[in-house]
Design a protein around this motif. Structure first.
Motif, PDB file in Angstrom:
ATOM      1  N   SER A 138       0.857  -1.183   0.000  1.00 32.97           N
ATOM      2  CA  SER A 138       0.000   0.000   0.000  1.00 32.97           C
ATOM      3  C   SER A 138       0.893   1.234   0.000  1.00 32.97           C
ATOM      4  CB  SER A 138      -0.896  -0.004   1.246  1.00 32.97           C
ATOM      5  OG  SER A 138      -0.120   0.143   2.423  1.00 32.97           O
ATOM      6  N   LEU A 139       0.333   2.361  -0.341  1.00 30.61           N
ATOM      7  CA  LEU A 139       1.107   3.601  -0.393  1.00 30.61           C
ATOM      8  C   LEU A 139       1.719   3.942   0.964  1.00 30.61           C
ATOM      9  CD1 LEU A 139       2.038   5.938  -2.159  1.00 30.61           C
ATOM     10  CD2 LEU A 139      -0.075   7.129  -1.568  1.00 30.61           C
ATOM     11  N   ALA A 193       0.295  -6.365   4.240  1.00 32.96           N
ATOM     12  CA  ALA A 193      -0.892  -7.046   4.755  1.00 32.96           C
ATOM     13  C   ALA A 193      -1.576  -6.086   5.702  1.00 32.96           C
ATOM     14  CB  ALA A 193      -0.525  -8.341   5.476  1.00 32.96           C
ATOM     15  N   GLY A 194      -2.876  -6.207   5.792  1.00 31.28           N
ATOM     16  CA  GLY A 194      -3.628  -5.349   6.692  1.00 31.28           C
ATOM     17  C   GLY A 194      -3.590  -5.868   8.118  1.00 31.28           C
ATOM     18  N   TRP A 212      -7.546  -6.781   1.168  1.00 28.97           N
ATOM     19  CA  TRP A 212      -7.366  -5.454   0.562  1.00 28.97           C
ATOM     20  C   TRP A 212      -6.737  -5.552  -0.821  1.00 28.97           C
ATOM     21  CZ3 TRP A 212      -2.711  -3.405  -0.997  1.00 28.97           C
ATOM     22  CH2 TRP A 212      -1.561  -4.118  -0.606  1.00 28.97           C
ATOM     23  N   LEU A 213      -5.953  -6.596  -1.044  1.00 26.35           N
ATOM     24  CA  LEU A 213      -5.210  -6.755  -2.292  1.00 26.35           C
ATOM     25  C   LEU A 213      -6.079  -7.261  -3.443  1.00 26.35           C
ATOM     26  CD1 LEU A 213      -2.449  -6.614  -3.651  1.00 26.35           C
ATOM     27  CD2 LEU A 213      -1.929  -8.843  -2.678  1.00 26.35           C
ATOM     28  N   THR A 214      -7.189  -7.916  -3.124  1.00 29.69           N
ATOM     29  CA  THR A 214      -8.022  -8.568  -4.134  1.00 29.69           C
ATOM     30  C   THR A 214      -8.398  -7.638  -5.277  1.00 29.69           C
ATOM     31  OG1 THR A 214      -8.875 -10.057  -2.447  1.00 29.69           O
ATOM     32  CG2 THR A 214     -10.126  -9.910  -4.488  1.00 29.69           C
ATOM     33  N   GLU A 215      -8.828  -6.425  -4.973  1.00 24.06           N
ATOM     34  CA  GLU A 215      -9.259  -5.510  -6.035  1.00 24.06           C
ATOM     35  C   GLU A 215      -8.099  -4.999  -6.886  1.00 24.06           C
ATOM     36  OE1 GLU A 215     -10.210  -1.239  -4.681  1.00 24.06           O
ATOM     37  OE2 GLU A 215     -10.483  -2.457  -2.866  1.00 24.06           O
ATOM     38  N   ASP A 226      -2.578   0.412   8.998  1.00 22.14           N
ATOM     39  CA  ASP A 226      -2.075  -0.538   9.990  1.00 22.14           C
ATOM     40  C   ASP A 226      -1.875  -1.885   9.283  1.00 22.14           C
ATOM     41  OD1 ASP A 226      -1.276  -1.702  12.364  1.00 22.14           O
ATOM     42  OD2 ASP A 226      -3.282  -1.804  13.232  1.00 22.14           O
ATOM     43  N   GLY A 227      -1.041  -2.722   9.878  1.00 21.25           N
ATOM     44  CA  GLY A 227      -0.828  -4.045   9.326  1.00 21.25           C
ATOM     45  C   GLY A 227       0.622  -4.458   9.376  1.00 21.25           C
ATOM     46  N   VAL A 228       1.018  -5.238   8.395  1.00 18.39           N
ATOM     47  CA  VAL A 228       2.383  -5.758   8.290  1.00 18.39           C
ATOM     48  C   VAL A 228       3.146  -4.889   7.297  1.00 18.39           C
ATOM     49  CG1 VAL A 228       3.801  -7.749   7.640  1.00 18.39           C
ATOM     50  CG2 VAL A 228       1.587  -8.106   8.759  1.00 18.39           C
ATOM     51  N   ARG A 229       4.223  -4.304   7.759  1.00 19.14           N
ATOM     52  CA  ARG A 229       5.032  -3.427   6.903  1.00 19.14           C
ATOM     53  C   ARG A 229       5.900  -4.240   5.932  1.00 19.14           C
ATOM     54  NH1 ARG A 229       4.579   1.616   7.649  1.00 19.14           N
ATOM     55  NH2 ARG A 229       3.848   2.475   9.604  1.00 19.14           N
ATOM     56  N   LEU A 230       6.234  -3.626   4.813  1.00 20.83           N
ATOM     57  CA  LEU A 230       7.153  -4.237   3.851  1.00 20.83           C
ATOM     58  C   LEU A 230       8.459  -4.608   4.544  1.00 20.83           C
ATOM     59  CD1 LEU A 230       7.850  -4.785   0.760  1.00 20.83           C
ATOM     60  CD2 LEU A 230       8.959  -2.546   0.862  1.00 20.83           C
TER      61      LEU A 230
END
Length: 180
Positions: free
Chosen positions: A11-12, A17-18, A25-28, A145-149
């Motif tokens: 994500s930007l 991962a969220g 979130w990635l599906t679209e 929020d989530g898992v960072r790169l």
């Protein structure tokens, strides 16, 4: 000789991962992507973190669920884990240590890439100086929020050199070389 490549859609605001490892979130943002489609043919093996292996799937609820790259790739898969299951999983080799996992994946990949899947295993590989390149599709969404790169409490600088930049569909593709 195989190179280690960490690839993850981000994500930007820097999450792959969220919250709760949610990948919905990635599906679209999945769909035709000529750069990814071409890159998949260059993958010889996967080195997967245990959390990613057992985690959510953006293809959940479709016939592509549970398959690497939604079924677009098949080949040797090595899962790094401290808890190797008693029952074998077809097509999966479980490895208990990073060095052994990397060596096995590189041997299986031949002269192609070993694609790293999972933030923690990528962090371990980066800390050990093993990652050669990174491919990061950045999609126009903020997760908050989530898992960072890449997350390293206390900080850690990893030097990168841009090898390529492309605009594809709904993503900005960054191809990077790890230089230090």
């Amino acid at each position: 000789m195989a190179k280690l490549l960490y690839s993850a859609t981000m994500s930007l605001d820097g999450f792959i991962a969220g919250p709760g490892d949610d990948m919905s979130w990635l599906t679209e943002h999945l769909g035709p992507n000529p750069m990814i489609d071409g890159f998949i043919g260059e993958i010889g093996a996967l080195l997967i973190g245990n959390r990613s292996f057992r985690g959510d799937d953006p293809h959940r609820g479709t016939d592509k669920a549970g398959e690497p790259f939604g079924g677009g790739w098949s080949g040797p898969q090595f899962v790094l884990t401290h808890h190797i299951p008693d029952t074998p999983v077809p097509g999966i080799t479980f490895v208990g240590d990073l060095a052994g996992g990397v060596a096995a994946a590189k041997a299986a990949a031949g002269d192609k890439y070993v694609n790293i899947i999972g933030a923690d295993v990528a962090r371990q590989c980066l800390a050990a100086g093993l990652v050669d390149e990174m491919l990061v599709p950045i999609v126009p969404v903020l997760l908050g929020d989530g898992v960072r790169l890449f997350d390293h409490p206390g900080g850690s600088k990893v030097k990168l050199e841009r090898l390529g930049l492309a605009e594809v569909a709904q993503a900005t593709m960054l191809w990077l070389k790890v230089t230090g």
